[in-house]
Design an enzyme around this catalytic site. Sequence first.
Site, PDB file in Angstrom:
ATOM      1  N   GLU A  53       0.839  -1.209   0.000  1.00 19.93           N
ATOM      2  CA  GLU A  53       0.000   0.000   0.000  1.00 19.93           C
ATOM      3  C   GLU A  53       0.870   1.253   0.000  1.00 19.93           C
ATOM      4  OE1 GLU A  53      -3.186  -0.064  -1.133  1.00 19.93           O
ATOM      5  OE2 GLU A  53      -3.606  -1.407   0.533  1.00 19.93           O
ATOM      6  N   HIS A  54       0.542   2.185  -0.881  1.00 23.08           N
ATOM      7  CA  HIS A  54       1.269   3.443  -1.054  1.00 23.08           C
ATOM      8  C   HIS A  54       2.701   3.206  -1.544  1.00 23.08           C
ATOM      9  CE1 HIS A  54      -1.704   6.337   0.485  1.00 23.08           C
ATOM     10  NE2 HIS A  54      -2.078   5.344   1.268  1.00 23.08           N
ATOM     11  N   THR A  55       2.919   2.065  -2.128  1.00 26.02           N
ATOM     12  CA  THR A  55       4.212   1.793  -2.768  1.00 26.02           C
ATOM     13  C   THR A  55       4.163   2.064  -4.264  1.00 26.02           C
ATOM     14  OG1 THR A  55       3.555  -0.531  -2.934  1.00 26.02           O
ATOM     15  CG2 THR A  55       4.973   0.068  -1.084  1.00 26.02           C
ATOM     16  N   SER A  87     -25.409   6.431 -16.152  1.00 28.56           N
ATOM     17  CA  SER A  87     -25.157   5.395 -15.156  1.00 28.56           C
ATOM     18  C   SER A  87     -26.460   5.002 -14.492  1.00 28.56           C
ATOM     19  CB  SER A  87     -24.177   5.900 -14.104  1.00 28.56           C
ATOM     20  OG  SER A  87     -24.112   4.996 -13.009  1.00 28.56           O
ATOM     21  N   ALA A 145     -15.412   2.335  -1.032  1.00 30.60           N
ATOM     22  CA  ALA A 145     -14.913   1.222  -0.229  1.00 30.60           C
ATOM     23  C   ALA A 145     -13.452   0.893  -0.501  1.00 30.60           C
ATOM     24  CB  ALA A 145     -15.774  -0.019  -0.459  1.00 30.60           C
ATOM     25  N   SER A 149     -13.118   1.336  -7.841  1.00 34.72           N
ATOM     26  CA  SER A 149     -14.228   1.436  -8.791  1.00 34.72           C
ATOM     27  C   SER A 149     -13.917   2.423  -9.912  1.00 34.72           C
ATOM     28  CB  SER A 149     -15.516   1.840  -8.067  1.00 34.72           C
ATOM     29  OG  SER A 149     -15.373   3.085  -7.429  1.00 34.72           O
ATOM     30  N   SER A 150     -13.156   3.482  -9.625  1.00 32.70           N
ATOM     31  CA  SER A 150     -12.826   4.422 -10.698  1.00 32.70           C
ATOM     32  C   SER A 150     -11.960   3.742 -11.759  1.00 32.70           C
ATOM     33  CB  SER A 150     -12.115   5.657 -10.137  1.00 32.70           C
ATOM     34  OG  SER A 150     -10.921   5.306  -9.473  1.00 32.70           O
ATOM     35  N   GLU A 182      -6.916   9.115 -15.315  1.00 31.77           N
ATOM     36  CA  GLU A 182      -7.298   9.449 -13.941  1.00 31.77           C
ATOM     37  C   GLU A 182      -6.431  10.572 -13.392  1.00 31.77           C
ATOM     38  OE1 GLU A 182      -8.415   7.385  -9.693  1.00 31.77           O
ATOM     39  OE2 GLU A 182      -8.459   6.247 -11.542  1.00 31.77           O
ATOM     40  N   ASP A 194      -4.097   0.127  -9.783  1.00 35.46           N
ATOM     41  CA  ASP A 194      -5.508  -0.230  -9.928  1.00 35.46           C
ATOM     42  C   ASP A 194      -5.857  -0.601 -11.356  1.00 35.46           C
ATOM     43  OD1 ASP A 194      -5.631   0.369  -7.274  1.00 35.46           O
ATOM     44  OD2 ASP A 194      -6.770   2.223  -7.512  1.00 35.46           O
TER      45      ASP A 194
END
Length: 409
Positions: A53-55, A87, A145, A149-150, A182, A194
């Site tokens: 995470e955050h790497t 949507s 969450a 999702s993006s 993004e 992601d």
Amino acid sequence: MEARAGPAHHDRRRVDVPALPLTGALETAFAEAFGRAPEGVWRAPGRVNLIGEHTDYNDGLVLPFAISQGISVAGARRDDGVVEVRSRQAATAVSAPVDGGTVASEGWPADRAWAAYPVGVARVLRERGTGGASLLIDSDLPQGAGMASSAALECATALALCDLHGVRIDRPELARLAQRAENEQAGSPCGPMDQAASLLCGAGHALLLDCRSGLSSRVPFDPAAAGLALLVVDTRAAHALTGGEYGRRRAECEEAAALLGVPALRDVTDLPAALGALRDPVLRRRVQHVVTENHRVEAAVGLLRAGAVAELGAMLNASHLSLRDQFEVSWPAADAAVDAALRAGARGARMIGGGFGGSVLVLAPAGRADRVRDAVAAAYDRRGWASPRFIDAVPAGGAERLSPPPALP
């Protein structure tokens, strides 16, 4: 996008985020919305990051896996240079030219913000030969969450636009273009994880991704075969990567790397020396997390390849403590979920995603999964918090065209 699929039944002993019907309902809804049949339906999964995470934006290593929940896009080509997106989870339809500037600079109102992701992808891919389209989106990823999702929306849109306009782009490059959309269009400073996970993951595997080189490999990951269950606990504390805290953490990492004279924190090889060279205690904490988290990814890969899935629990626990105390991105509902899960017999647990809201990943013996759910739900009840949402996380395949099936080569 972070759009909700709708009301869910909160039975703590069940998965309460069922998978969407894959094609028929969305095709019918598209015809009702646009007055013609779609030319196809594409779907991209959300992801859970097992560890790392955050790497990603520090040129490091990550180990995500795709999940069965995701985002589906029904689409048809347009030849007027306009992308129109609707949507099933949003009331506002959005039309925008594909040759416009950056969405982030156009000041879209809040009710149109979700559309920045598909419109942004259309504007980036226009450089590769795609054009306009009518798109209808459906999601079964819970809002805010931390399950990307993006990125799922971007990747499903990217596949749709490429197929509709006959443009071929290999998946690693398509993931980079979706990330660029993004970053530039939606204004989120995310790393490459992601989008790569959504496009490149395989069922029954995690994806080891080197975020500097872009090279990846699939690592066997089958918790069920080891008698284990993976649960995602949606804490109901929503997060947004476009908020200031996420960007501040990235800026702190970049500042620390500059002070240490390395291109990125990935390049720190002597942690004690690096910590001694930094005077700012905040920057020291950030460096310690990133360097040790990269080591945890490598250790986790070794455990998976050795078939020692249960031993991942220690890696998850160490990661959570580091994210809480060194990187300072955890939040009370995550800490409570981790503590309750471990007390109920879980092997390990940690917050996932960018932080400041989102979800917790729990690794537990399959026979204790219900006990873990009960314990976490009871901990929330005692605090007067909204009931958490539980999702069974099963390593799934990457993005694909659902309808009509792609032609055989």
